[in-house]
Design an enzyme around this catalytic site. Structure first.
Site, short mmCIF file in Angstrom:
data_model
loop_
_atom_site.label_atom_id
_atom_site.label_comp_id
_atom_site.label_asym_id
_atom_site.label_seq_id
_atom_site.Cartn_x
_atom_site.Cartn_y
_atom_site.Cartn_z
N CYS A 270 -20.38 -39.30 -100.31
CA CYS A 270 -21.16 -40.01 -99.28
C CYS A 270 -22.38 -39.23 -98.80
O CYS A 270 -23.51 -39.62 -99.10
CB CYS A 270 -20.25 -40.32 -98.08
SG CYS A 270 -18.96 -41.49 -98.49
N1 LIG Z 1 -14.93 -41.72 -100.50
C1 LIG Z 1 -15.32 -41.92 -99.25
O1 LIG Z 1 -15.00 -41.14 -98.35
C2 LIG Z 1 -16.14 -43.13 -98.88
C3 LIG Z 1 -16.26 -43.47 -97.53
C4 LIG Z 1 -17.01 -44.59 -97.17
C5 LIG Z 1 -17.65 -45.34 -98.14
N2 LIG Z 1 -17.55 -44.97 -99.46
C6 LIG Z 1 -18.23 -45.82 -100.44
O2 LIG Z 1 -17.28 -46.68 -101.04
C7 LIG Z 1 -17.58 -46.91 -102.42
C8 LIG Z 1 -16.40 -46.49 -103.28
O3 LIG Z 1 -16.18 -45.10 -103.11
P1 LIG Z 1 -14.81 -44.40 -103.51
O4 LIG Z 1 -14.88 -43.02 -102.95
O5 LIG Z 1 -13.65 -45.28 -103.17
O6 LIG Z 1 -14.96 -44.34 -105.10
P2 LIG Z 1 -13.82 -43.98 -106.17
O7 LIG Z 1 -14.51 -43.43 -107.34
O8 LIG Z 1 -12.73 -43.20 -105.51
O9 LIG Z 1 -13.20 -45.40 -106.53
C9 LIG Z 1 -13.92 -46.39 -107.17
C10 LIG Z 1 -13.01 -47.13 -108.12
O10 LIG Z 1 -13.75 -48.21 -108.69
C11 LIG Z 1 -13.33 -48.37 -110.03
N3 LIG Z 1 -14.35 -49.13 -110.74
C12 LIG Z 1 -15.56 -48.74 -111.17
N4 LIG Z 1 -16.23 -49.76 -111.73
C13 LIG Z 1 -15.41 -50.84 -111.66
C14 LIG Z 1 -15.52 -52.18 -112.08
N5 LIG Z 1 -16.63 -52.65 -112.66
N6 LIG Z 1 -14.48 -53.00 -111.86
C15 LIG Z 1 -13.35 -52.55 -111.27
N7 LIG Z 1 -13.19 -51.29 -110.84
C16 LIG Z 1 -14.21 -50.44 -111.03
C17 LIG Z 1 -13.14 -46.95 -110.50
O11 LIG Z 1 -12.32 -46.89 -111.66
C18 LIG Z 1 -12.48 -46.30 -109.27
O12 LIG Z 1 -11.08 -46.40 -109.31
C19 LIG Z 1 -18.85 -46.11 -102.68
O13 LIG Z 1 -19.95 -46.95 -102.51
C20 LIG Z 1 -18.84 -45.05 -101.60
O14 LIG Z 1 -20.15 -44.59 -101.27
C21 LIG Z 1 -16.78 -43.90 -99.84
#
Ligand SMILES: NC(=O)c1ccc[n+]([C@@H]2O[C@H](COP(=O)([O-])OP(=O)(O)OC[C@H]3O[C@@H](n4cnc5c(N)ncnc54)[C@H](O)[C@@H]3O)[C@@H](O)[C@H]2O)c1
Length: 429
Positions: A270
């Site tokens: 993030c």
């Molecule tokens: N990690 C955090 O603390 C956090 C907090 C707030 C917001 N975010 C935002 O949330 C979003 C996700 O972050 P995250 O940390 O959960 O990511 P992550 O990498 O932990 O999880 C994302 C998941 O999406 C899957 N994926 C990718 N492409 C895909 C597709 N086309 N179809 C289905 N699944 C697919 C991946 O395999 C993975 O399991 C990002 O935009 C991030 O900036 C993250």
């Protein structure tokens, strides 16, 4: 039955695309509240874990998955055609940066293509991935409308930023207020109804762009303040002032001051990334975000500074980085999590490796580390022997800091984990 009634009666079928740090807690929250939930991911291993009732994320306990899976209310799949059966779809896929620091929307685009291929009238689609203002109406909406259905009337579309804070035991998906902005009032209302069923406080805003920008303001605020305090730390070191004592004393002011702490650099998916989504979009509009660029510059220089301080520490023992044994405590990007994405420890290891140090690390949450040319395994804390300099990169709660002080000849503490402990062999940031 119309969607509003289905949501109220919790008979709406909810699909969550992307089962990572954001998607998995959301899935469990919907399941806990009685919704029928399907998780979609391209990662077959994650899908198999969920269907076996096991969690792979520290903040989610396996029983929170196993219960609803056994009850038939939760399942995961890689088969996107099941999106057609969903009433509401949440998209939680990654939004990284390209090497050029431009937004990489390819994951959103792929997920939206899958939704479009299975879109039917009456569905609610919500984007949760952090992204620049305008993504929902400029990228997602036209892509979904490609099959002739109209957003806002045939199907509903909203953006709602995720604010989950991995490792935070005080605030969870349920208790963190959720900002929601739809492309029209009905989309906002339906998305608020859906989140209102699982989250204590829902905050509607007037548009998807406002909701998108809220998240970027929050994370830019953190990035800029961390950049400021990192610069103050560099300055205080030059003036031989303890920056940690300064921050603690400043924090006694009951208004107008909020403490941020220096550290080895930014990490996670993030704070190092999101502000650049905003500056990229601003540039498209002819606006230069000077604060973001400057904070990015200061924060990105911190791993190099930590290595410089390790060099200074070794110098006091007439040693060079080249040939010294340096042991890192913590390689995850923050305490008590296993996430190493963008972790400054990786940069520090790489810089030390290039300078000829012999490297090892201890991190109870990260058993193995593959980075650049490095392949390391976590050493149990009490077996880190023959170390010339220990470096606290991540202040995991489980480390025995008392033992650390007596075991190592030199310690560089980037997190003030050894707060108040005296010793000429301890070098604080
Ligand atoms: N990690 C955090 O603390 C956090 C907090 C707030 C917001 N975010 C935002 O949330 C979003 C996700 O972050 P995250 O940390 O959960 O990511 P992550 O990498 O932990 O999880 C994302 C998941 O999406 C899957 N994926 C990718 N492409 C895909 C597709 N086309 N179809 C289905 N699944 C697919 C991946 O395999 C993975 O399991 C990002 O935009 C991030 O900036 C993250």
């Amino acid at each position: 039955m119309i969607l509003k009634d289905k949501i109220r009666q919790r008979s709406a079928r909810v699909g969550v695309i992307g089962l990572g740090y954001v998607g998995l807690p959301l899935v469990t929250e919907f399941a806990r509240s009685g919704f029928d939930v399907t998780g979609f991911d391209i990662d077959a291993a994650k899908v198999a874990e969920i269907n076996a009732g096991r969690s792979y994320i520290l903040d989610v306990e396996s029983r929170e998955i196993a219960g609803p899976v056994a009850a038939g209310r939760l399942r995961a799949t890689t088969d996107m055609s099941h999106l057609r059966d969903m009433d509401a779809i949440d998209i939680c896929v990654p939004t990284p940066l390209r090497k050029t620091k431009d937004p990489d929307l390819s994951y959103i685009v792929k997920a939206v293509e899958a939704v479009r291929a299975n879109l039917r009238a009456g569905q609610l689609v919500i984007l949760e991935s952090t992204t620049y203002p305008g993504t929902t109406i400029e990228v997602v909406q036209p892509a979904l409308e490609g099959h002739g259905l109209k957003a806002g009337t045939d199907f509903y579309l909203a953006f709602s930023p995720e604010r989950v804070d991995p490792g935070n035991a005080t605030h969870s998906t349920r208790t963190i207020p959720k900002v929601v902005g739809g492309i029209n009032p009905l989309s906002t209302e339906l998305a608020c109804d859906l989140y209102g069923s699982i989250i204590e406080t829902v905050v509607p805003v007037s548009s998807t762009q406002v909701a998108e920008m809220v998240k970027l303001l929050e994370n830019t605020f953190r990035a800029v303040n961390i950049g400021l305090v990192n610069e103050i730390a560099l300055m205080a070191h030059r003036m031989d002032i303890d920056v940690w004592e300064v921050i603690d004393a400043a924090s006694t002011k009951p208004f107008g001051f909020m403490p941020f702490y220096p550290g080895p650099g930014l990490g996670g998916h993030c704070i190092p990334i999101d502000p650049f989504y905003l500056s990229w979009k601003a540039r498209q509009n002819g606006f230069e975000c000077r604060f973001i660029e400057l904070a990015g510059h200061v924060n990105a220089s911190m791993p190099e500074y930590v290595v410089e301080r390790i060099g200074e520490a070794l110098n006091t023992a007439k040693k060079a980085i080249n040939g010294s044994r340096v042991h890192l405590f913590g390689v995850a990007y923050k305490k008590d999590v296993s996430d190493t994405r963008e972790s400054p420890a990786l940069d520090i290891l790489e810089l030390l490796h290039r300078r000829g140090a012999t490297l090892s690390y201890t991190d109870p949450f990260v058993p193995k580390l593959l980075h650049g040319g490095l392949s390391l395994c976590s050493v149990p804390e009490d077996r880190a022997d023959g170390v010339d300099c220990a470096v606290v990169c991540t202040n995991h709660r489980s480390f025995d800091y008392g033992a650390m002080v007596t075991r190592f000849p030199l310690i560089v503490d980037t997190r003030n984990a050894l707060k108040g402990v005296p010793g000429a062999h301890i070098f604080r940031l």
